[in-house]
Enzyme design. Structure first.
Site, PDB file in Angstrom:
ATOM      1  N   HIS A 189     -16.301  -5.003  13.123  1.00  0.00           N
ATOM      2  CA  HIS A 189     -15.706  -4.269  12.051  1.00  0.00           C
ATOM      3  C   HIS A 189     -15.819  -2.712  12.207  1.00  0.00           C
ATOM      4  O   HIS A 189     -14.855  -2.111  11.916  1.00  0.00           O
ATOM      5  CB  HIS A 189     -16.519  -4.670  10.702  1.00  0.00           C
ATOM      6  CG  HIS A 189     -15.857  -4.516   9.275  1.00  0.00           C
ATOM      7  ND1 HIS A 189     -16.193  -3.529   8.386  1.00  0.00           N
ATOM      8  CD2 HIS A 189     -14.460  -4.498   9.148  1.00  0.00           C
ATOM      9  CE1 HIS A 189     -15.424  -3.512   7.400  1.00  0.00           C
ATOM     10  NE2 HIS A 189     -14.164  -4.098   7.839  1.00  0.00           N
ATOM     11  N   HIS A 229     -12.170  -0.256  12.835  1.00  0.00           N
ATOM     12  CA  HIS A 229     -12.005   0.941  12.177  1.00  0.00           C
ATOM     13  C   HIS A 229     -12.258   2.236  13.090  1.00  0.00           C
ATOM     14  O   HIS A 229     -11.636   3.386  12.700  1.00  0.00           O
ATOM     15  CB  HIS A 229     -12.925   1.257  10.936  1.00  0.00           C
ATOM     16  CG  HIS A 229     -12.579   0.287   9.874  1.00  0.00           C
ATOM     17  ND1 HIS A 229     -11.418   0.549   9.002  1.00  0.00           N
ATOM     18  CD2 HIS A 229     -12.963  -0.928   9.573  1.00  0.00           C
ATOM     19  CE1 HIS A 229     -11.331  -0.632   8.125  1.00  0.00           C
ATOM     20  NE2 HIS A 229     -12.236  -1.457   8.302  1.00  0.00           N
ATOM     21  N   HIS A 283      -8.114  -8.611   8.686  1.00  0.00           N
ATOM     22  CA  HIS A 283      -8.784  -8.895   7.546  1.00  0.00           C
ATOM     23  C   HIS A 283      -8.671 -10.083   6.848  1.00  0.00           C
ATOM     24  O   HIS A 283      -9.380 -10.929   6.438  1.00  0.00           O
ATOM     25  CB  HIS A 283      -8.822  -7.797   6.401  1.00  0.00           C
ATOM     26  CG  HIS A 283      -9.523  -6.574   6.831  1.00  0.00           C
ATOM     27  ND1 HIS A 283      -8.849  -5.636   7.343  1.00  0.00           N
ATOM     28  CD2 HIS A 283     -10.816  -6.064   6.468  1.00  0.00           C
ATOM     29  CE1 HIS A 283      -9.636  -4.697   7.632  1.00  0.00           C
ATOM     30  NE2 HIS A 283     -10.802  -4.989   7.058  1.00  0.00           N
ATOM     31  N   GLU A 339      -4.774   0.290   1.989  1.00  0.00           N
ATOM     32  CA  GLU A 339      -5.968   0.667   2.410  1.00  0.00           C
ATOM     33  C   GLU A 339      -6.577   1.867   1.855  1.00  0.00           C
ATOM     34  O   GLU A 339      -7.837   1.979   1.332  1.00  0.00           O
ATOM     35  CB  GLU A 339      -5.978   0.972   3.998  1.00  0.00           C
ATOM     36  CG  GLU A 339      -7.218   0.998   4.660  1.00  0.00           C
ATOM     37  CD  GLU A 339      -7.110   1.116   6.113  1.00  0.00           C
ATOM     38  OE1 GLU A 339      -8.319   1.102   6.712  1.00  0.00           O
ATOM     39  OE2 GLU A 339      -5.987   1.191   6.423  1.00  0.00           O
ATOM     40  N   HIS A 349      -8.211  -0.270  -1.837  1.00  0.00           N
ATOM     41  CA  HIS A 349      -9.178  -0.730  -0.851  1.00  0.00           C
ATOM     42  C   HIS A 349     -10.377   0.204  -0.755  1.00  0.00           C
ATOM     43  O   HIS A 349     -11.590  -0.361  -1.061  1.00  0.00           O
ATOM     44  CB  HIS A 349      -8.559  -1.067   0.485  1.00  0.00           C
ATOM     45  CG  HIS A 349      -9.576  -1.510   1.472  1.00  0.00           C
ATOM     46  ND1 HIS A 349     -10.010  -0.453   2.269  1.00  0.00           N
ATOM     47  CD2 HIS A 349     -10.112  -2.651   1.633  1.00  0.00           C
ATOM     48  CE1 HIS A 349     -10.805  -0.903   3.056  1.00  0.00           C
ATOM     49  NE2 HIS A 349     -10.976  -2.279   2.696  1.00  0.00           N
ATOM     50  N   HIS A 386     -14.275  -0.430  -2.228  1.00  0.00           N
ATOM     51  CA  HIS A 386     -15.447  -0.747  -1.545  1.00  0.00           C
ATOM     52  C   HIS A 386     -16.466   0.500  -2.293  1.00  0.00           C
ATOM     53  O   HIS A 386     -17.564   0.009  -2.393  1.00  0.00           O
ATOM     54  CB  HIS A 386     -15.143   0.047  -0.230  1.00  0.00           C
ATOM     55  CG  HIS A 386     -15.069  -1.302   0.800  1.00  0.00           C
ATOM     56  ND1 HIS A 386     -15.914  -1.657   1.604  1.00  0.00           N
ATOM     57  CD2 HIS A 386     -13.596  -1.804   0.990  1.00  0.00           C
ATOM     58  CE1 HIS A 386     -15.513  -2.703   2.097  1.00  0.00           C
ATOM     59  NE2 HIS A 386     -13.945  -2.796   1.972  1.00  0.00           N
ATOM     60  N   HIS A 426     -12.198  -8.788  -0.410  1.00  0.00           N
ATOM     61  CA  HIS A 426     -11.191  -8.768   0.700  1.00  0.00           C
ATOM     62  C   HIS A 426     -10.301  -9.994   0.213  1.00  0.00           C
ATOM     63  O   HIS A 426      -9.074 -10.018   0.639  1.00  0.00           O
ATOM     64  CB  HIS A 426     -11.573  -8.685   2.092  1.00  0.00           C
ATOM     65  CG  HIS A 426     -11.627  -7.346   2.490  1.00  0.00           C
ATOM     66  ND1 HIS A 426     -10.325  -6.655   2.898  1.00  0.00           N
ATOM     67  CD2 HIS A 426     -12.642  -6.503   2.580  1.00  0.00           C
ATOM     68  CE1 HIS A 426     -10.701  -5.457   3.346  1.00  0.00           C
ATOM     69  NE2 HIS A 426     -12.006  -5.068   3.122  1.00  0.00           N
TER      70      HIS A 426
END
Length: 704
Positions: A207, A211, A236, A348, A363, A367, A403
């Site tokens: 992960h 990114h 995802h 995102e 998104h 988080h 997610h």
């Protein structure tokens, strides 16, 4: 001219000053006096005498240092989050100035100047992105993120034992430090049954590295990659599909979407991790915590939960109206092919979002809202929780609920575009006659899973400790390597096909057959590859170790000094990008003792339609994990929508998988059988840990 390999020493022990000798070969940097931070300038002569190296790397002095005021505004020992917009702007500026250097010497010089000044975590991230994207450095082997920041990946108790081992025990006599498999909770917490998956080191490395390859902010040359938004969706989506298979393997319901943002979060999480960068521990989240508005001036983060709701509603409105509105007020249609890519960048959100003011950062701020749930207004001076870092977020069960909700937005769009017709799916004159899975000593059409022990090297991330290898030993899920044998009948001329292999559970939580409309979202991609079909019968054999989804086990837990390919070779050049990929040990879900009933799906599609003409000069040396990570400097290697043929709602009349099939497809019943035993495969040929009777063995394949 600088030796480009020397830049790798900048990754060694990130919080130690640069003048302290680096690497096992005791290298020191000859730093210009002006480059020393103020604390060490009066000690320059003493420093040179106290930290002599066996090899000295001279560093040129730049005449002009670019404006670094933005990245320098984050304290060196502060926590850094890619989900924090102010932090990503700092990192973006640092990436920009490093990329803009005219030569390797200038890059080295500016990186040396920055290293002991800017936030250490941000520096490693920015320099890693730069090295992945500069032609003269992308063939260098970046160390694994766990080597630089091991505290992000394993329980805090490991490091006190590591210090004792390093200080007291000579290098040749050190033993591996065993990490307990259950250290964050007990099975009194139902979600702990999935800790082997959520806390898997390779999973979290994947992960972080994904990114790194696909940053959502930075120079356009770094961010604007082919089908980037769609790949954000697909990678995802596959995580959620895999997680649901793990849940079914453990007798649990599929993950529940995080839809009601005013309700308490029933799941708690206590990470048991040290945040060494910030000299604290990672905060916990008790069960039944509630989301609230975030107002943290010190972190430059302030937004309301209502903002998330407004952005969500605008995105759904765009999906149902069939277009988004860009910053100039123009309508941009969400087409059948390109709409998912636009939505991925909006949701995102990356800097490719056509209208961030209107659609926000759903998104990323989701988080952040979860990661600050324990201290939303900073009254207790607490840092963000694990959901605030891409290296730790997947440890938390709430990651999957969040997610699952994000994926549901994408699925809403997919439901608005036409279903695949039989013509969209067939490959004329091609019929898949059979598929079987075989592995040594295992019944046909069964997958065997079990536990395995592996080692990882910690010494490069343990600052201010004596040199020499320090190993941690952890237990992870593994499966026996296997082969597919696929028989395809081609009644046409010789042609190219693309083989697509997926697996999905056959039964739901109640033990009833899963209807296709639900099952299609649970199909996990196992492999995708091109094949030349001769006229007549074709027998295709493919090893699980060749999967287009995974990177090899030894690449996930690589030691920088072991099995190093020669410099300036194709193998070396591929290594950085190839660090992105699903860990091989998690290719197959856990299954169950009685054997989780699944369906293996194989499709051969028309390779002339699937083929993509890559840009001139595209580098395809790294295609190990192209399904989830694409190809470096190239278009995504499949013209079809990601997840094809399961990415759309079924055509009329399709209720079961069998009704969905066309002649160029086949579904085979298989089982995944789990054995609760542990095998040893110590990747570094190290000594066994204290209390174990298993001798070390070389290689990475478990002995059956």
């Amino acid at each position: 001219m600088a030796n480009k390999n020397d830049i790798l020493y900048l990754f060694d022990r990130p919080t130690e000053p640069l003048f302290v000798s680096k690497g096992d070969d005791n290298v020191s940097f000859e730093v210009p006096s002006d480059y020393l931070i103020d604390r060490y300038k009066p000690l320059q002569s003493d420093i040179q005498n106290r930290f002599p190296g066996d090899k000295t790397i001279p560093v040129k002095k730049l005449n002009n240092i670019p404006d670094l005021s933005l990245p320098l505004s984050l304290p060196r020992n502060a926590s850094f989050s890619l989900f924090n917009q102010s932090h990503t702007k700092m990192a973006s500026r640092l990436i920009e100035v490093l990329l803009a250097t005219k030569s390797l010497d200038d890059l080295m010089s500016l990186a040396v100047y920055c290293r002991d000044r800017v936030n250490s975590y941000m520096f490693i991230y920015a320099l890693s992105v730069v090295m992945l994207h500069r032609p003269e450095t992308r063939n260098l082997r970046l160390p694994s993120h766990i080597e630089m920041f091991p505290s992000l990946y394993m329980e805090s108790g490991v490091f006190s034992r590591a210090r004792e081992e390093a200080e007291v025990v000579p290098v040749g006599s050190r033993i591996a430090i065993e990490i307990p498999r259950d250290f964050t909770a007990t099975d009194l917490d139902p979600e702990h049954k999935l800790s082997y998956f959520r806390e898997d080191i390779g999973l979290n490395l994947h992960h972080w590295h994904w990114h790194l390859v696909y940053p959502f902010e930075g120079p356009q040359s770094v961010v604007n990659k082919d089908r980037r938004g769609e790949l954000f969706y697909y990678m995802h989506q596959q995580i959620i599909a895999r997680y649901n298979m793990e849940r079914l393997s453990n007798g649990m319901n599929r993950v529940e979407r995080l839809t009601h943002w005013n309700d308490p979060l029933t799941e708690g999480y206590f990470p048991k991790l040290d945040n060494i960068m910030a000299n604290t521990v990672w905060p916990s989240r008790p069960a039944n915590s509630r989301l609230s508005n975030i107002n943290r001036a010190a972190d430059q983060v302030a937004f309301d939960i209502e903002d998330l709701e407004r952005w969500r509603d605008r995105i759904f409105d765009a999906i149902h109206s069939g277009f988004i509105v860009d910053t100039n007020g123009r309508q941009v249609r969400l087409t059948e092919q390109g709409g998912i890519d636009i939505l991925g960048n909006i949701i995102e959100a990356s800097t490719l979002s056509p209208n961030p003011n209107l659609y926000g950062t759903l998104h990323n701020n989701g988080h952040l809202a979860i990661s600050y749930i324990h201290d939303p207004d900073n009254r207790y001076l607490e840092n963000f929780g694990v959901m605030g870092d891409s290296a730790t977020a997947m440890r938390d069960p709430i990651f999957y609920r969040w997610h699952a909700y994000i994926d549901d937005i994408f699925q809403e769009f997919k439901s608005t575009i036409p279903s695949y017709t039989v013509q969209n799916l067939t490959f004329e004159n091609v019929r898949v006659q059979s598929v079987e899975v075989t592995a040594t000593g295992i019944p046909r059409n069964e997958f065997a899973t079990f536990w395995q022990k592996s080692d990882v090297e910690l010494s490069r991330g343990l600052d201010f400790l004596p040199r020499g290898p320090i190993l941690a030993r952890f237990t992870h899920l593994q499966h026996a390597p296997f082969n597919y044998k696929i028989v395809v009948e081609n009644n046409g001329n010789q042609r190219t096909g693309k083989v697509r292999i997926f697996i999905a559970p056959k039964l739901d939580e109640r033990g009833s057959p899963i209807l296709y409309r639900d099952q299609r979202k649970l199909f996990v991609e196992l492999d995708k590859f091109s094949v030349s079909l001769k006229r007549g019968r074709n027998e295709i054999t493919r090893s699980s170790l060749e999967s287009s989804v995974t990177i090899p086990h030894e690449a996930t837990y690589r030691n920088l000094d072991n099995n190093r390919p020669a410099d300036n070779t194709a193998e070396a050049e591929a290594f950085n990008f190839c660090g992105c990929g699903w860990p091989q040990n998690l290719l197959i879900p856990k299954g169950s003792a009685e054997g989780l009933q699944c369906q293996l799906f194989v499709m051969v599609s028309d390779g002339t339609i699937d083929q993509v003409e890559n840009a001139q000069g595209a580098d395809q040396t790294c295609d190990d994990a192209s399904s989830y990570c694409g190809l470096r400097n190239a278009r995504y290697p499949d013209s079809r929508s990601m997840g094809y043929p399961f990415d759309r709602v079924p055509r009329n009349g399709v209720v079961t998988l069998q009704q969905f099939l066309t002649p160029n497809m086949i579904a085979q019943d298989v089982r995944i059988r789990f054995a609760n035993r542990t095998v040893s495969s110590f990747a570094n040929n190290s000594r066994p840990s204290a209390g174990t009777n298993n001798p070390p063995r070389g290689g990475n394949r478990p002995r059956q």
